[in-house]
Design a protein around this motif. Structure first.
Motif, mmCIF file in Angstrom:
data_model
loop_
_atom_site.group_PDB
_atom_site.id
_atom_site.type_symbol
_atom_site.label_atom_id
_atom_site.label_comp_id
_atom_site.label_asym_id
_atom_site.label_seq_id
_atom_site.Cartn_x
_atom_site.Cartn_y
_atom_site.Cartn_z
ATOM 1 N N GLY A 157 -2.697 -6.442 5.737
ATOM 2 C CA GLY A 157 -3.159 -5.240 5.048
ATOM 3 C C GLY A 157 -2.376 -5.041 3.769
ATOM 4 O O GLY A 157 -1.426 -5.780 3.488
ATOM 5 N N ARG A 158 -2.765 -4.033 2.997
ATOM 6 C CA ARG A 158 -2.080 -3.799 1.734
ATOM 7 C C ARG A 158 -0.720 -3.144 1.938
ATOM 8 O O ARG A 158 0.113 -3.119 1.070
ATOM 9 N N ARG A 159 -0.518 -2.533 3.072
ATOM 10 C CA ARG A 159 0.815 -2.021 3.413
ATOM 11 C C ARG A 159 0.937 -2.005 4.932
ATOM 12 O O ARG A 159 -0.073 -2.111 5.638
ATOM 13 N N PRO A 160 2.161 -1.847 5.435
ATOM 14 C CA PRO A 160 2.378 -2.032 6.868
ATOM 15 C C PRO A 160 1.778 -0.967 7.776
ATOM 16 O O PRO A 160 1.636 -1.198 8.959
ATOM 17 N N ALA A 182 -3.361 1.545 6.616
ATOM 18 C CA ALA A 182 -4.203 0.806 5.685
ATOM 19 C C ALA A 182 -5.235 0.027 6.466
ATOM 20 O O ALA A 182 -4.907 -0.643 7.440
ATOM 21 N N ARG A 186 -9.104 -3.812 -1.319
ATOM 22 C CA ARG A 186 -8.397 -4.612 -0.341
ATOM 23 C C ARG A 186 -8.178 -6.039 -0.833
ATOM 24 O O ARG A 186 -7.048 -6.425 -1.074
ATOM 25 N N MET A 212 2.146 -2.287 -4.447
ATOM 26 C CA MET A 212 0.950 -1.651 -3.889
ATOM 27 C C MET A 212 0.111 -0.834 -4.846
ATOM 28 O O MET A 212 -1.105 -0.820 -4.749
ATOM 29 N N TYR A 227 -2.506 2.941 -2.445
ATOM 30 C CA TYR A 227 -1.502 2.734 -1.410
ATOM 31 C C TYR A 227 -0.111 3.144 -1.863
ATOM 32 O O TYR A 227 0.479 2.514 -2.723
ATOM 33 N N MET A 241 7.366 2.696 6.745
ATOM 34 C CA MET A 241 7.472 1.296 7.169
ATOM 35 C C MET A 241 7.819 0.365 6.006
ATOM 36 O O MET A 241 8.187 -0.780 6.227
#
Ligand SMILES: Cc1cc2nc3c(=O)[nH]c(=O)nc-3n(C[C@@H](O)[C@@H](O)[C@H](O)COP(=O)(O)OP(=O)(O)OC[C@H]3O[C@@H](n4cnc5c(N)ncnc54)[C@H](O)[C@@H]3O)c2cc1C
Ligand code: FES
Ligand code: FES
Lengths: 338, 976
Positions: free
Chosen positions: A220-223, A226, A308, B890, B905, B910
């Protein structure tokens, strides 16, 4: 005018499945099932849906349960790994079960890694606290984490409506992006069930190691929080060993059954059939796994999305994800190897 | 808040109490099913509560609107994307914006109002306050409740579990570290393993304990964080006023279009709509003054809308819903024109013309030395080209303002901003009012990072209030904020840089193009900052620098933390990294070798005017840098790394601070009648903590505990004009004025007390609430009178205040901080050379098969001058580091497509790395207590350090932001 007057709406808490079905039927399409509401509330706000009545199924007694049926009920599940193999269990998850309950479930944590990890991928913890697996499946998004893992597990849903009740494979429910064969204005899913991959039931008790495993891989684009660029669930099982336990090695067993599910690579959560049939009957070697990844990339049809990733990127990482997930699953199927 | 009247009806009238056995309850006895408009009963913070209305309304709206519990915040458009609205439902943290109120039926709901209201804070709240986990505070209620749900279930969670639990709650300010540490501290206390103040390394600075004289340099809790963790702080959305109306905006849906018809009559026909205003209804200037020279408040008929979201009309109505209906009823017709987003397109020969005068807004140039000669004599000359993208400020509080007429009938706008006095000026010009008839007040504000400099919401709110002659609130939706608020300017930066074989920089040619979008939005000054930053704190024999601001039809760009510098520094520090690589030099030593010293000629052609700690910064970060390099090398050599590679990246920087608006700042200090102190200044606090800093500095100058000082901050009717607070100038400039004003006040108080006590001022000290004479061996007073034993040796400040009044002496003093003598008008340089410096080292792990990147660790060293509040300084740096992760990996705004937190984003908990902060204290020459500016500087080296780390890990150069997995992988495959 409607803009500023409060919409009057019903919100009902049936106390049994039959009652829920009756309430839906009585409103002839004007009512809709609500689970956690994490998809439905935004859909209502955006005006995509305007149900005059919501039938909340989360307080129906029993629907919040996760039942693990095993032959060896007497022994706690996890001291009984041999039993898992010898007498395959089956898990039934009620429709009101949230992703939080799935990811915290002891048996699932030890035996169905893909499901637990998929559950932990959905949005973030506060989303998982409300969102249900059933709702995720009905929402029918091609990359929905819960739907993708359900497809890999060959899960079935129990659908109840005025005409009665039946089990249907999850995979048969997706009719297009966001379109489900389940009609929440008259039907409800009450439970989702699955068994370990490749077990029809018959099995010789001589085998002492679990020969199946599942795995999950997601980019994904962040942990957290998303939607996936790509997610992948696999479930595998190996043929019974030919010799005694101590000599078992990965090379010693061929692949009995394998399921590879990916999202979003098509209009619904997709199974990679070519890759699956290529692997079936082969030894799970690195080469075979790599080849399966390439075959998956060949049959997947991802699209580009603004936020994405591009189609090209997705195609490039499909072999990686599939291979990583397969390796992890085979390693679990043969915990002594690697 | 004192300056607002409260709505007459009381919250409690609405919270109808019912017994829990009531058969009215939904979800109670099985047979009960409510019909339409049912009432819903639940326990709210321990009290039985019943509400009525649509059961599918969100719990958030019911709490905030019906029950008036405004501690629960809204940060997104009921999308579940931010976590500001978190409440506990039967002890479980849920999004109240996604929860139909009916789901509360028969359950226990806990909001932030249910915690720590009875005086004692909940240990989690207490830890948040103590450890500086609260900056703007908009995320705090949700964070505290999420933490509570976790700790109730899991008394000793490992850090990983805390990060996971908090991952659904966005915070734009803190970088999460302080929050996570606060949760750990609270957990420890709750387990009774730690008692307050025992062994924990960060014992709180007590405000209530023994008078603590020296308040500068000690970790100090924020003056307003208790209000923020309890939900009591009243942000603009939380303010109530009777008869309030709501404004919404009609915006162009096209990127470039001429407005050919506009008809508001259908909106006016709606029952709930009060006014619909177009450009024709603006009494004065249809513009934003010198802030944004080409931006109309509302595009006039036949005018051109230069970007999507350009405003064309305002609707004022009885409710937000009516206002929205009004917006939809307005008929606007456009002639669609071709549009462009990119700098290259805008500068092309046959470019779409956005303004008749051309597509360039401003240019800046600086040149000295013979560049060609310098490059000729170089052993290596490198040409590079870098790109950055639009970034959204994404403060957790949306743009929200409230307009009304105050008790003196002044048109008043309450809203978070950097320049209240300038906003007043823009409003006055638009409404053709005398500035004295306009007032702007700074409320508690949920973050800015430069975004709240935009005058548009102020002028629009004033116009709506003026037009409706009633209080009006304007709140952007989150998607509107994404569409219409200013962004960070995307840059294209091109370099030609030379160096000798032994690693000395020779000449530098730089060309910066900044994309300002459809409107100026203060982009006129960006080129200036872009240019200064593009050379950095390094020595060159020759410089040829040019920067320009270019129009496109992208979103208007404006100020964003770092004031146009981070983009240039990303390009420069990446280029230097490439050069070091080419020369086989160590990146840090290469910078060190070329770093300017205090007296060197800078990139600008003249020396800097403030103390420069760059070499100290580099020396302080070196050991950590070296050890990280070693670790990375052994990781990469190991066989177990799989497809993973570690990289370590370095970036230095300088940042020009302080110069925005005037060089002369004024502040006032007052001894109040009750013997307390009040400071009047304009150092707006949008979360970065100036309310606290100003109180600290005043307390220090007076020699009293901070609790004795109240700060009246940024209210044009009460505080002096400080122009615009940008470029991290608050502490240095406004703080300087506050120190002077309080210093003068102290002198005057001691003078008066000396008379009263018949002692010399030098024998007197200011204690908490009195002036004390030193224990007297001298029994003879200054007047020659002989004091009897036991004679008065102190006088209370109340008495001193009374004495001031009796003799007709003003209890208010004025302090001025003025740098203009240092830079006389006639010789004032184009770029005032006040600089802070810093460096960061980032460690990354790249998955070379997928392009995914994680940042496990960042080391940051910043020269901040003398530190006023170490806790806050660290908090600023940690917040900047995590924001830098967003920039690097991001954040990417796509014009016409980005709508909110679901597709833009931001880093979550995290993404938080381990962060090591070193505060390098090289005292400033001029600033109060040796302080410099910090808030913005910290963001500048973050992204380049990360990008350099990735580039080194993968052996290929990343030249545009952000480094998404896809972009990283494309570099990997292209180079292999
Ligand atoms: C911020 C955010 C992030 C998210 N991130 C992710 C993510 O990363 N991955 C992901 O997969 N999903 C994500 N989701 C979506 C996920 O929360 C939903 O798909 C959720 O699982 C739906 O379950 P629910 O119980 O909330 O369903 P609801 O919203 O209550 O219902 C969804 C639909 O299913 C129907 N329905 C619900 N239950 C039943 C039933 N038992 N029988 C018949 N019909 C039913 C409803 O009528 C409705 O049409 C995210 C959502 C949000 C708000
Ligand atoms: S307001 Fe609920 S998550 Fe943003
Ligand atoms: S303090 Fe967290 S958003 Fe500002």
């Amino acid at each position: 005018m409607a803009k500023s007057t409060t919409l009057s709406r019903e919100y009902l808490y049936p106390t049994s499945v039959e009652e829920a079905v009756g309430l839906l039927a009585a409103r002839q399409g004007g009512a809709r099932v609500i689970g956690g509401g994490t998809d439905l509330m935004p859909d209502i706000r955006r005006g995509k849906l305007a149900p005059g009545c919501l039938v909340d199924i989360t307080r129906i007694p029993g629907l919040d349960r996760i039942d693990v049926a095993q032959a060896c009920e007497a022994k706690p599940a996890c001291e009984a790994k041999p039993a898992c193999e010898a007498r395959p269990w089956s898990v039934t998850v009620g429709a009101a079960v949230t992703f939080t309950s799935l990811r915290n479930h002891t048996f699932l944590k030890q035996h169905v890694h893909a499901l637990v990890e998929a559950a932990a991928s959905v949005g973030g913890p506060p989303i998982q606290n409300a969102a249900t697996w059933a709702g995720n499946i009905v929402q029918a998004m091609p990359a929905a984490d819960g739907a993708v893992v359900a497809v890999a597990l060959d899960a079935e849903v129990h659908i109840v409506d005025e005409d009665g009740a039946r089990w249907r494979p999850v995979e048969s429910l997706f009719e297009g992006p966001g379109i489900s064969a389940v009609d929440p204005t008259r039907q409800l899913i009450t439970a989702i069930r699955f068994s370990p991959p490749g077990f029809g039931g018959s099995s010789s008790a001589s085998e002492a190691k679990p020969a199946w495993g599942t795995a999950w891989r997601r980019v994904g684009r962040r942990p957290a929080l998303a939607l996936p660029i790509l997610n992948c669930a696999v479930a595998v099982s190996l043929e019974e060993g030919l010799s005694g336990r101590s000599e078992l090695s990965r090379e010693g067993r061929s692949i009995k059954r394998v399921a590879i599910a990916l999202g979003p690579v098509g209009p619904r959560p997709e199974r990679m059939r070519e890759a699956e049939s290529f692997l079936t009957g082969r030894m799970p070697t690195e080469e075979a796994i790599a080849r399966a990844g390439e075959l998956a990339a060949g049959e997947a049809k991802p699209r580009s999305s603004t936020f994405r990733a591009s189609r090209e990127y997705r195609l490039e990482i499909i072999p990686v994800l599939v291979a990583q997930a397969l390796s992890a699953a085979f390693a679990r199927a043969e915990p002594t190897v690697g | 808040m004192h300056w607002l009247e409260q709505d007459s009806d009381n919250r409690n009238d609405r919270t109808e109490a019912r017994g829990s056995g009531s058969d009215q309850r939904v979800g109670g006895p099985p047979d009960v099913r409510r019909e339409r408009d049912m009432s819903i009963s639940f326990q709210l913070n321990g009290r039985p509560t019943t509400v009525a209305g649509d059961p599918a309304r969100s719990l958030l709206d019911v709490l905030r609107r019906d029950l008036r519990l405004t501690g629960t915040k809204q940060g997104c458009d009921h999308e579940g994307e931010c976590g500001a609205c978190t409440v506990l439902l039967d002890g479980v943290a849920v999004r109240s914006c996604l929860t139909p109120v009916a789901k509360a039926a028969g359950r226990d709901v806990v909001t932030i109002e249910g915690l720590g209201q009875s005086g004692a804070l909940h240990p989690i709240q207490e830890a948040f306050v103590e450890l500086g986990a609260v900056q703007c505070g908009y995320c705090a209620p949700g964070m505290v409740l999420t933490a509570k749900a976790l700790l109730d279930r899991e008394p000793a969670p490992p850090r990983r579990q805390i990060l996971e639990a908090l991952a659904g709650n966005l915070c734009r300010c803190t970088g999460y570290l302080r929050i996570v540490e606060a949760v750990e501290l609270a957990a420890a206390r709750l387990r009774a393993e730690a008692t307050p103040g025992s062994s924990h390394p960060r014992a709180p600075v007590s405000e209530l304990g023994a008078p603590q004289r020296w308040v500068v340099g000690g970790d100090a809790t924020r003056v307003d964080s208790v209000d923020k963790v309890t939900g009591r702080a009243q942000y603009v959305e939380d303010l109530r006023m009777s008869g309030i109306l709501h404004a919404r905006v009609v915006r162009s849906p096209h990127h470039h279009a001429r407005l050919v018809a506009l008809d508001v009559t259908r909106a006016l026909d709606l029952e709930g709509v009060v006014r619909a205003m177009t450009a024709a209804d603006i009494p004065g200037e249809n513009g934003l003054g010198d802030y944004s020279r080409d931006e109309p408040i509302l595009t006039p008929l036949n005018g051109t809308c230069k970007m999507q979201g350009a405003p064309v009309a305002l609707v004022v109505a009885a409710s937000p819903e009516w206002a929205q209906a009004g917006v939809e009823a307005i008929e606007a017709e456009y002639e669609i024109l071709p549009h462009i987003f990119g700098i290259e397109e805008a500068l092309a020969e046959d470019a779409v013309s956005i303004y008749p005068e051309g597509n360039i807004l401003t240019t800046e140039a600086e040149a000295h030395g013979d560049l060609e000669e310098a490059l000729d004599r170089s052993d290596v000359v490198l040409e590079t080209r870098y790109h950055t993208t639009w970034q959204e400020h994404a403060t957790l509080e949306r743009e929200t303002l409230l307009g009304y007429f105050d008790e003196k009938d002044r048109l008043t706008v309450v809203g978070g901003t950097h320049q209240p006095h300038w906003q007043r000026r823009y409003i006055a010009a638009a409404l053709k009012l005398d500035t004295e008839r306009v007032r702007v007040i700074m409320p508690p504000t949920g973050g800015s990072f430069g975004g709240r400099q935009d005058p548009w919401p102020f002028v629009a709110t004033a116009l709506a209030t003026y037009g409706a002659r009633a209080p009006v609130r304007l709140t952007y939706t989150r998607s509107e904020s994404f569409e219409a608020s200013p962004k960070r300017h995307p840059y294209r930066v091109r370099y030609r840089v030379g160096a000798t074989a032994d690693g000395c920089l020779t000449g530098i040619k730089v060309r910066v193009d900044a994309n300002t979008g459809g409107y100026d939005g203060h982009g006129q000054y960006i080129a200036n900052y872009a240019l200064t930053a593009s050379g950095g704190p390094y020595q060159y024999r020759a410089v040829d620098a040019h920067a320009q601001t270019v129009y496109t039809n992208g979103p208007k760009a404006g100020q964003f933390r770092g004031f146009g510098s981070p983009q240039s520094v990303f390009a420069l520090e990446s280029t230097l990294d490439e050069l070091a690589e080419r020369l086989g030099e160590d990146p840090l030593e290469f910078r060190r070798k070329n770093a300017i010293g205090q007296a060197s000629t800078s990139f600008l052609g003249y020396p800097v005017a403030e103390s420069l700690g760059y070499q100290e910064v580099l020396d302080s970060i070196r050991p950590r840098y070296r050890s990280l390099l070693e670790e990375a090398a052994s990781f990469n050599a190991g066989s177990s790394s799989g497809g993973l590679r570690k990289g370590v990246g370095f970036s230095g920087m300088w940042y020009r601070f302080g110069k925005s608006g005037t060089l002369r700042i004024e502040a006032h200090a007052e001894l109040s009648q009750d013997g307390g102190f009040v400071v009047y200044c304009s150092a707006p606090d949008y979360g970065q903590g100036t309310n606290t800093t100003m109180a600290q500095m005043a307390a220090e100058a007076l020699g009293v505990p901070r609790g004795r000082v109240r700060v009246v901050n940024a209210d044009t009717a009460r505080t002096p004009d400080s122009h615009i607070q940008g470029a991290s100038r608050a502490t240095y400039f406004v703080g300087g004025a506050v120190c002077r004003a309080t210093h003068v006040l102290r002198e005057e108080i001691l003078g008066a007390a000396a008379e009263m006590l018949d002692r010399a001022p030098i024998d007197l000290t200011l204690a908490e609430d009195r002036v004390l004479a030193s224990p007297s061996d001298a029994t003879e007073g200054v007047s020659g009178r002989v004091h009897a034993e036991g004679a008065e040796t102190s006088v209370s400040l109340v008495e001193v205040a009374r004495e001031f009044d009796r003799i007709g002496k003003s209890r208010k003093t004025r302090g001025v901080f003025d740098l203009s003598p240092l830079f006389p008008e006639d010789t004032r340089p184009e770029y005032i050379p006040l600089f802070v410096t810093g460096a960061q080292v980032a460690e990354v792990i790249v998955d070379t098969q997928t392009g995914e990147v994680v940042v496990p660790r960042v080391v940051a060293a910043h020269d901040v001058g003398r530190v006023i509040n170490p806790l806050d300084a660290r908090g600023q740096i940690e917040g900047a580091v995590v924001m830098g992760i967003g920039t690097a990996l991001m954040e990417e705004y796509v014009p016409g497509a980005s709508t909110g937190f679901g597709d833009y984003y931001l880093p979550t908990a995290m993404s938080m790395p381990e962060i090591d902060v070193t505060l390098v204290e090289v005292a400033s020459f001029e600033g109060p207590y040796g302080a410099k500016g910090l808030g913005e500087a910290a963001i500048v080296p973050s992204a380049p350090a990360i990008i350099n780390a990735i580039s080194r890990a993968i052996g290929a150069r990343i030249r545009s932001l952000p480094a998404t997995p896809e972009r990283v992988l494309s570099h990997l495959t292209a180079d292999s």
